[in-house]
Design a protein around this motif. Structure first.
Motif: not given
Length: 381
Positions: A200-207
């Protein structure tokens, strides 16, 4: 209500150094509290996942990640009737052994330590909680229960490497953690909660880092349905709220899939004790196969667009260089280690023992401290 296969604090195998137990906290609650109050846990505030700590205040650190993992783990443990206190203790401890600079720092330190037995962050977590935390009068480490130590060592499954990571072998020789079996259900929950949190948070951080766009995410499996649901319900939602709503639905899909799969596995096995969980011969708490295949597609996307992004690759090169220079410096000049570490150096016998002290010291550094020490000691003149 706690299930018969949950870990029972009243039946715990105890601590390596005998202590009088608390009259108002269970042994697993005390383990959790000791982890939270440890120096290693506080240092997670300035250790990163993917991005280096100084690159932005909003990216996840090991500390925020561990808190997120604990939240997910508590939810799943409650749904499955497992012991929430043990689950939370393992979730909060699972990253204690990580080096500065995430897996990049670990890879660099492992390469440097290869002549001396290598480096493994899971084994290092055991070393921290059994030896390197030195605050108590009666013992080194945190003197955690056998169940918590087993779960930290084996939350990703049986440890069957030959040879074992030296830091784990060193402790296991004193206190057998039964490394060849699966761990408790609580440990398995902590492991899958880790997977859920970082997916979840890798998607958020990448965005946030603008390494890919929201529209690109909306084409990926699982996420496509999440975005479609948000768009149908909130057709005029702004960019930031839209992606937040979609990602929180994605988060929910992962949690619900694990609970549904684990309940089916537990119903089939019908375990009557935690020993039955350990003897099952397979993990019982995991993703369904269909969802796991979709996650592989998402991870492949992240690998290409985030972990191999030019800016991230350049950062990895720079911080690898920092670790590569700090290690030989301290090996050649141990007098620059802090005073409390120099006592260990004086008692060390041979280069291997010294290298392991240096490895312990560097592994415990935060991102910012490693950069500062490199600037002061290696580049200062």
């Amino acid at each position: 209500m706690r299930a018969p296969y949950a870990s029972d604090p009243d039946s715990a195998r105890g601590r390596r150094v005998r202590e009088e137990e608390s009259s108002f906290r269970s042994c697993f609650q005390r383990d959790r509290d000791r982890i939270i109050h440890s120096s290693a846990f506080r240092r997670l505030k300035h250790k990163t996942q993917v991005f280096v700590e100084h690159e932005g205040d909003y990216y996840r650190t090991r500390l925020t990640h561990s808190i997120e993992v604990a939240q997910v783990a508590r939810t799943i443990a409650g749904a499955l009737g497992l012991n929430g206190e043990l689950t939370e203790a393992v979730a909060l401890a699972h990253d204690l052994g990580h080096t500065p600079f995430g897996h990049t720092g670990e890879d660099a330190l492992h390469a440097l330590m290869e002549p001396y037995g290598g480096f493994d962050h899971n084994a290092q977590a055991i070393r921290i909680v059994t030896r390197l935390e030195r605050h108590y009068a009666d013992f080194d480490g945190l003197n955690l229960t056998w169940e918590t130590l087993e779960a930290i060592a084996k939350h990703n499954g049986p440890v069957t490497e030959d040879p074992l990571p030296w830091a784990l072998a060193d402790y296991n020789a004193l206190h057998d953690l039964e490394l060849d079996t699966y761990a408790s259900g609580e440990a398995q929950v902590a492991a899958i909660a880790d997977d859920i949190a970082y997916n979840h948070h890798d998607l958020h951080d990448g965005l946030r880092a603008e390494l890919f766009s929201t529209d690109e995410l909306a084409t990926l499996p699982i996420l496509d349905a999440c975005f479609a649901e948000v768009d149908a319900k909130y057709p005029d939602l702004n960019y930031y709220r839209r992606r937040h709503e979609a990602l929180r639905r994605f988060f929910g899909v992962l949690v619900e899939d694990v609970i549904r799969y684990a309940r089916a596995e537990l119903a089939e096995l019908d375990p009557q004790s935690v020993a039955d969980i350990r003897a099952a011969g397979r993990p019982l708490v995991q993703f369904s196969n269909d969802l796991f295949q979709d996650l592989k597609t998402i991870r492949a996307f992240l690998f290409e667009r985030m972990y191999r992004a030019p800016s991230v690759v350049e950062m990895r090169r720079e911080v690898t260089h920092v670790v590569q220079e700090l290690f030989p410096f301290f090996l050649a000049h141990p007098e620059h280690l802090p005073k409390q570490w120099r006592k260990d150096v004086a008692e060390a016998e041979g280069e291997v023992a010294l290298a392991r002290i240096v490895s312990d010291y560097i592994a415990g550094m935060t991102d910012r401290f490693a950069l500062q020490e490199h600037e002061r000691l290696v580049r200062g003149d």
